[in-house]
Design a protein around this motif. Structure first.
Motif, PDB file in Angstrom:
ATOM      1  N   VAL A  91      -1.045   9.749  -4.596  1.00 29.14           N
ATOM      2  CA  VAL A  91      -1.502  10.805  -3.682  1.00 29.14           C
ATOM      3  C   VAL A  91      -0.395  11.853  -3.533  1.00 29.14           C
TER       4      VAL A  91
ATOM      5  N   GLU B 221      -5.374  11.180   7.324  1.00 30.39           N
ATOM      6  CA  GLU B 221      -5.807  10.481   6.105  1.00 30.39           C
ATOM      7  C   GLU B 221      -4.842   9.344   5.775  1.00 30.39           C
ATOM      8  N   ALA B 222      -3.550   9.590   5.952  1.00 30.79           N
ATOM      9  CA  ALA B 222      -2.549   8.544   5.709  1.00 30.79           C
ATOM     10  C   ALA B 222      -2.762   7.371   6.658  1.00 30.79           C
TER      11      ALA B 222
ATOM     12  N   ILE C 141       0.805  -1.218   0.000  1.00 27.45           N
ATOM     13  CA  ILE C 141       0.000   0.000   0.000  1.00 27.45           C
ATOM     14  C   ILE C 141       0.843   1.274   0.000  1.00 27.45           C
TER      15      ILE C 141
ATOM     16  N   MET D  93      -1.368  15.943   1.798  1.00 30.74           N
ATOM     17  CA  MET D  93      -2.141  14.875   2.430  1.00 30.74           C
ATOM     18  C   MET D  93      -2.109  15.010   3.954  1.00 30.74           C
TER      19      MET D  93
ATOM     20  N   ILE E 228       0.262   4.684  -2.321  1.00 24.25           N
ATOM     21  CA  ILE E 228      -0.035   6.017  -1.765  1.00 24.25           C
ATOM     22  C   ILE E 228       0.951   7.043  -2.302  1.00 24.25           C
TER      23      ILE E 228
ATOM     24  N   GLY F  19      -5.600   6.536   8.056  1.00 24.42           N
ATOM     25  CA  GLY F  19      -6.835   5.868   7.649  1.00 24.42           C
ATOM     26  C   GLY F  19      -6.628   4.946   6.456  1.00 24.42           C
ATOM     27  N   ARG F  20      -5.812   5.360   5.492  1.00 27.26           N
ATOM     28  CA  ARG F  20      -5.547   4.509   4.323  1.00 27.26           C
ATOM     29  C   ARG F  20      -4.806   3.241   4.730  1.00 27.26           C
ATOM     30  N   LEU F  21      -3.848   3.372   5.612  1.00 30.01           N
ATOM     31  CA  LEU F  21      -3.103   2.201   6.090  1.00 30.01           C
ATOM     32  C   LEU F  21      -4.010   1.259   6.877  1.00 30.01           C
ATOM     33  N   LYS F  22      -4.899   1.827   7.696  1.00 32.01           N
ATOM     34  CA  LYS F  22      -5.816   0.999   8.485  1.00 32.01           C
ATOM     35  C   LYS F  22      -6.785   0.241   7.578  1.00 32.01           C
ATOM     36  N   ALA F  23      -7.287   0.901   6.535  1.00 32.63           N
ATOM     37  CA  ALA F  23      -8.207   0.239   5.611  1.00 32.63           C
ATOM     38  C   ALA F  23      -7.514  -0.924   4.915  1.00 32.63           C
ATOM     39  N   PHE F  24      -6.264  -0.726   4.515  1.00 31.92           N
ATOM     40  CA  PHE F  24      -5.497  -1.806   3.878  1.00 31.92           C
ATOM     41  C   PHE F  24      -5.264  -2.962   4.849  1.00 31.92           C
TER      42      PHE F  24
END
Length: 205
Positions: free
Chosen positions: A79, A88-89, A71, A84, A75, A91-96
């Protein structure tokens, strides 16, 4: 006043060193690690120094473990890290991370089901060869049970074949229970005749 400024400077240098040495552990929670980065940034802000989101995001992406290796490049490529927000960074890592955990659970469940299915087949095979009556079968010798099983079926088939021939009449001896080429009486006659022929042969002087 000079001493206070010098103390802040030293404190900021210590915070900067702590910030650079931060690294997320393999089993560490992403929230916990992100909290450590935010705490250092807050302490720096209290000393009059601001760590912007760009610096925090770069630190986060460069210090996460290998499980985020797929991931992070995505990013960085798609991105703009300069604008950024840090959250938000995170959150993207957590979603992955959540998607990866869900996928691993599905794979693990699939493997468990396959293992259970194969284990069930093995148990059926073991039950099939159990209790052949031999001592070796009690010790787990499946070959012993297999041979016993095969012999049993061969005997059953042999008995059935004999029953099927009970109505057969031999054309040589007129007895029932066998075909002409299997006639035991005729074989004995042939052997007797052969012996007689040998006895009747003239002896050469």
């Amino acid at each position: 006043m000079l001493e206070l400024t010098e103390l802040k400077k030293r404190a900021l240098e210590t915070l900067e060193s702590d910030f650079e040495s931060l690294k997320m552990g393999v089993d560490e929670s992403l929230d916990v690690y992100a909290g450590k980065i935010s705490e250092v940034a807050l302490q720096a802000s209290n000393l009059g120094h601001t760590m912007n989101d760009k610096k925090l995001v770069r630190k986060l992406l460069n210090s996460v473990p290998e499980k985020f290796i797929q991931i992070v490049p995505a990013i960085e490529q798609f991105v703009d890290l300069g604008v950024m927000p840090f959250q938000e960074a995170v959150g993207r890592l957590k979603a992955f991370e959540e998607r990866t955990k869900k996928k691993n659970k599905e794979v693990d469940m699939h493997d468990r089901l396959l293992f259970t299915k194969e284990e069930g087949k093995e148990k059926v095979k073991e039950q099939k060869w159990e209790h052949c009556g031999h001592e070796s079968s009690k010790q787990g010798n499946k070959e012993c049970c297999r041979v016993k099983y095969e012999k049993t079926w061969k005997n059953k088939l042999g008995n059935q074949a004999q029953q099927d021939k009970d109505h057969i009449k031999c054309f040589k001896c007129n007895e029932r229970g066998h075909f002409r080429h299997e006639c035991p009486n005729w074989k004995r006659r042939e052997e007797t005749n052969l012996i007689r022929d040998e006895d009747d042969e003239p002896t050469l002087l």
